[in-house]
Motif scaffolding. Sequence first.
Motif, PDB file in Angstrom:
ATOM      1  N   ALA A 172     -46.115  47.158   5.253  1.00 33.84           N
ATOM      2  CA  ALA A 172     -45.682  46.136   4.095  1.00 33.84           C
ATOM      3  C   ALA A 172     -44.962  44.929   5.261  1.00 33.84           C
ATOM      4  O   ALA A 172     -44.995  45.421   6.185  1.00 33.84           O
ATOM      5  CB  ALA A 172     -44.881  47.423   3.862  1.00 33.84           C
ATOM      6  N   PRO A 173     -45.436  43.516   4.724  1.00 33.10           N
ATOM      7  CA  PRO A 173     -45.015  42.467   5.495  1.00 33.10           C
ATOM      8  C   PRO A 173     -43.701  42.326   5.779  1.00 33.10           C
ATOM      9  O   PRO A 173     -42.863  43.300   4.246  1.00 33.10           O
ATOM     10  CB  PRO A 173     -45.137  41.837   4.632  1.00 33.10           C
ATOM     11  CG  PRO A 173     -45.548  42.089   2.486  1.00 33.10           C
ATOM     12  CD  PRO A 173     -45.919  43.506   3.434  1.00 33.10           C
ATOM     13  N   ASP A 174     -43.554  42.398   6.546  1.00 35.56           N
ATOM     14  CA  ASP A 174     -41.836  41.536   6.364  1.00 35.56           C
ATOM     15  C   ASP A 174     -40.815  40.947   5.639  1.00 35.56           C
ATOM     16  O   ASP A 174     -41.826  39.829   5.226  1.00 35.56           O
ATOM     17  CB  ASP A 174     -41.496  41.489   8.053  1.00 35.56           C
ATOM     18  CG  ASP A 174     -41.912  41.724   9.069  1.00 35.56           C
ATOM     19  OD1 ASP A 174     -42.182  41.697  10.158  1.00 35.56           O
ATOM     20  OD2 ASP A 174     -42.260  43.170   8.835  1.00 35.56           O
ATOM     21  N   THR A 175     -39.887  41.547   5.158  1.00 33.57           N
ATOM     22  CA  THR A 175     -39.338  41.272   4.123  1.00 33.57           C
ATOM     23  C   THR A 175     -38.740  39.293   4.153  1.00 33.57           C
ATOM     24  O   THR A 175     -38.942  38.625   3.828  1.00 33.57           O
ATOM     25  CB  THR A 175     -37.456  41.508   3.430  1.00 33.57           C
ATOM     26  OG1 THR A 175     -38.240  42.881   4.016  1.00 33.57           O
ATOM     27  CG2 THR A 175     -37.014  40.964   3.017  1.00 33.57           C
ATOM     28  N   ALA A 176     -38.358  39.070   5.693  1.00 32.23           N
ATOM     29  CA  ALA A 176     -38.180  37.487   6.154  1.00 32.23           C
ATOM     30  C   ALA A 176     -38.995  36.578   6.111  1.00 32.23           C
ATOM     31  O   ALA A 176     -38.543  35.835   5.525  1.00 32.23           O
ATOM     32  CB  ALA A 176     -37.449  37.498   7.296  1.00 32.23           C
ATOM     33  N   GLN A 177     -40.242  37.493   6.518  1.00 31.26           N
ATOM     34  CA  GLN A 177     -41.713  36.277   6.205  1.00 31.26           C
ATOM     35  C   GLN A 177     -42.080  35.899   5.379  1.00 31.26           C
ATOM     36  O   GLN A 177     -42.447  34.967   4.752  1.00 31.26           O
ATOM     37  CB  GLN A 177     -43.219  37.386   7.014  1.00 31.26           C
ATOM     38  CG  GLN A 177     -43.188  37.422   8.201  1.00 31.26           C
ATOM     39  CD  GLN A 177     -43.285  36.748   9.173  1.00 31.26           C
ATOM     40  OE1 GLN A 177     -43.446  35.074   8.422  1.00 31.26           O
ATOM     41  NE2 GLN A 177     -43.511  36.574  10.142  1.00 31.26           N
ATOM     42  N   SER A 178     -41.538  36.122   4.058  1.00 33.80           N
ATOM     43  CA  SER A 178     -41.516  35.897   2.471  1.00 33.80           C
ATOM     44  C   SER A 178     -40.207  34.889   2.452  1.00 33.80           C
ATOM     45  O   SER A 178     -40.078  34.638   1.341  1.00 33.80           O
ATOM     46  CB  SER A 178     -41.748  36.473   1.989  1.00 33.80           C
ATOM     47  OG  SER A 178     -40.996  38.030   1.295  1.00 33.80           O
ATOM     48  N   MET A 179     -39.810  34.496   2.886  1.00 32.43           N
ATOM     49  CA  MET A 179     -38.118  33.497   2.832  1.00 32.43           C
ATOM     50  C   MET A 179     -38.281  32.721   2.568  1.00 32.43           C
ATOM     51  O   MET A 179     -38.753  31.800   3.584  1.00 32.43           O
ATOM     52  CB  MET A 179     -36.753  34.555   3.354  1.00 32.43           C
ATOM     53  CG  MET A 179     -36.270  35.396   3.537  1.00 32.43           C
ATOM     54  SD  MET A 179     -35.196  35.781   3.799  1.00 32.43           S
ATOM     55  CE  MET A 179     -33.958  36.235   2.867  1.00 32.43           C
ATOM     56  N   PRO A 180     -38.143  31.771   1.302  1.00 32.96           N
ATOM     57  CA  PRO A 180     -37.783  30.373   2.099  1.00 32.96           C
ATOM     58  C   PRO A 180     -37.411  28.995   2.546  1.00 32.96           C
ATOM     59  O   PRO A 180     -37.944  28.161   3.328  1.00 32.96           O
ATOM     60  CB  PRO A 180     -37.823  29.912   0.420  1.00 32.96           C
ATOM     61  CG  PRO A 180     -38.095  30.895  -0.514  1.00 32.96           C
ATOM     62  CD  PRO A 180     -37.799  32.220   0.044  1.00 32.96           C
ATOM     63  N   ALA A 181     -36.049  30.037   2.692  1.00 27.51           N
ATOM     64  CA  ALA A 181     -36.124  29.046   4.288  1.00 27.51           C
ATOM     65  C   ALA A 181     -36.668  29.223   5.576  1.00 27.51           C
ATOM     66  O   ALA A 181     -35.735  28.691   6.354  1.00 27.51           O
ATOM     67  CB  ALA A 181     -34.239  30.313   4.390  1.00 27.51           C
ATOM     68  N   LEU A 182     -37.773  30.165   5.326  1.00 22.34           N
ATOM     69  CA  LEU A 182     -38.545  30.382   6.908  1.00 22.34           C
ATOM     70  C   LEU A 182     -38.820  28.331   7.044  1.00 22.34           C
ATOM     71  O   LEU A 182     -39.507  28.179   7.889  1.00 22.34           O
ATOM     72  CB  LEU A 182     -39.151  30.596   7.205  1.00 22.34           C
ATOM     73  CG  LEU A 182     -39.157  32.139   7.045  1.00 22.34           C
ATOM     74  CD1 LEU A 182     -40.475  33.252   7.457  1.00 22.34           C
ATOM     75  CD2 LEU A 182     -38.039  31.919   8.854  1.00 22.34           C
ATOM     76  N   THR A 183     -38.724  27.292   5.647  1.00 27.41           N
ATOM     77  CA  THR A 183     -39.791  26.381   6.079  1.00 27.41           C
ATOM     78  C   THR A 183     -38.567  25.202   7.104  1.00 27.41           C
ATOM     79  O   THR A 183     -39.078  24.276   7.172  1.00 27.41           O
ATOM     80  CB  THR A 183     -39.794  25.375   4.670  1.00 27.41           C
ATOM     81  OG1 THR A 183     -38.462  25.631   3.466  1.00 27.41           O
ATOM     82  CG2 THR A 183     -40.606  26.908   3.794  1.00 27.41           C
ATOM     83  N   VAL A 184     -37.408  25.391   7.101  1.00 28.60           N
ATOM     84  CA  VAL A 184     -36.686  25.007   7.705  1.00 28.60           C
ATOM     85  C   VAL A 184     -35.638  25.023   9.114  1.00 28.60           C
ATOM     86  O   VAL A 184     -36.392  26.666   9.156  1.00 28.60           O
ATOM     87  CB  VAL A 184     -35.251  24.244   7.135  1.00 28.60           C
ATOM     88  CG1 VAL A 184     -35.442  23.514   5.980  1.00 28.60           C
ATOM     89  CG2 VAL A 184     -34.245  25.814   6.892  1.00 28.60           C
ATOM     90  N   ALA A 185     -35.824  24.709  10.795  1.00 27.17           N
ATOM     91  CA  ALA A 185     -34.722  25.306  11.094  1.00 27.17           C
ATOM     92  C   ALA A 185     -33.762  26.237  11.011  1.00 27.17           C
ATOM     93  O   ALA A 185     -33.111  25.247  10.346  1.00 27.17           O
ATOM     94  CB  ALA A 185     -34.746  23.890  12.638  1.00 27.17           C
ATOM     95  N   CYS A 186     -33.580  26.677  11.768  1.00 27.55           N
ATOM     96  CA  CYS A 186     -32.674  27.044  11.938  1.00 27.55           C
ATOM     97  C   CYS A 186     -31.337  26.306  12.841  1.00 27.55           C
ATOM     98  O   CYS A 186     -31.732  27.323  14.187  1.00 27.55           O
ATOM     99  CB  CYS A 186     -32.349  28.928  12.174  1.00 27.55           C
ATOM    100  SG  CYS A 186     -31.021  30.193  12.052  1.00 27.55           S
ATOM    101  N   PRO A 187     -30.034  26.118  12.272  1.00 27.20           N
ATOM    102  CA  PRO A 187     -28.858  26.067  13.025  1.00 27.20           C
ATOM    103  C   PRO A 187     -28.461  26.903  14.162  1.00 27.20           C
ATOM    104  O   PRO A 187     -27.675  26.373  14.949  1.00 27.20           O
ATOM    105  CB  PRO A 187     -28.012  25.396  11.859  1.00 27.20           C
ATOM    106  CG  PRO A 187     -28.656  25.836  10.846  1.00 27.20           C
ATOM    107  CD  PRO A 187     -30.090  26.239  10.619  1.00 27.20           C
ATOM    108  N   ALA A 188     -28.418  28.069  13.698  1.00 27.30           N
ATOM    109  CA  ALA A 188     -27.875  29.086  14.094  1.00 27.30           C
ATOM    110  C   ALA A 188     -28.385  30.089  15.377  1.00 27.30           C
ATOM    111  O   ALA A 188     -28.081  29.754  16.516  1.00 27.30           O
ATOM    112  CB  ALA A 188     -27.239  30.894  13.527  1.00 27.30           C
ATOM    113  N   CYS A 189     -29.537  30.234  15.491  1.00 24.92           N
ATOM    114  CA  CYS A 189     -30.517  30.219  16.435  1.00 24.92           C
ATOM    115  C   CYS A 189     -31.506  29.668  17.071  1.00 24.92           C
ATOM    116  O   CYS A 189     -32.156  30.127  17.874  1.00 24.92           O
ATOM    117  CB  CYS A 189     -31.322  31.923  16.342  1.00 24.92           C
ATOM    118  SG  CYS A 189     -32.403  31.891  14.997  1.00 24.92           S
TER     119      CYS A 189
END
Length: 58
Positions: free
Chosen positions: A3-20
């Motif tokens: 099954a595809p990873d859950t996070a791979q389908s999250m729209p938030a991946l379109t921006v850089a992560c300020p945390a990591c």
Amino acid sequence: MTAPDTAQSMPALTVACPACGSPPGSLCTSHGGTRLRRSDVHQARTKAFKAQQPTATA
């Protein structure tokens, strides 16, 4: 994993992560950058994504 990873389908991946520091399109990391977060993204990344979205005027 079949099954595809859950996070791979999250729209938030379109921006850089300020945390990591993960760039757009890459999964967030945890544990000092040694593991990928496959089920979610950092809250800061979700917040950055939402801040980028236009607000509705109704």
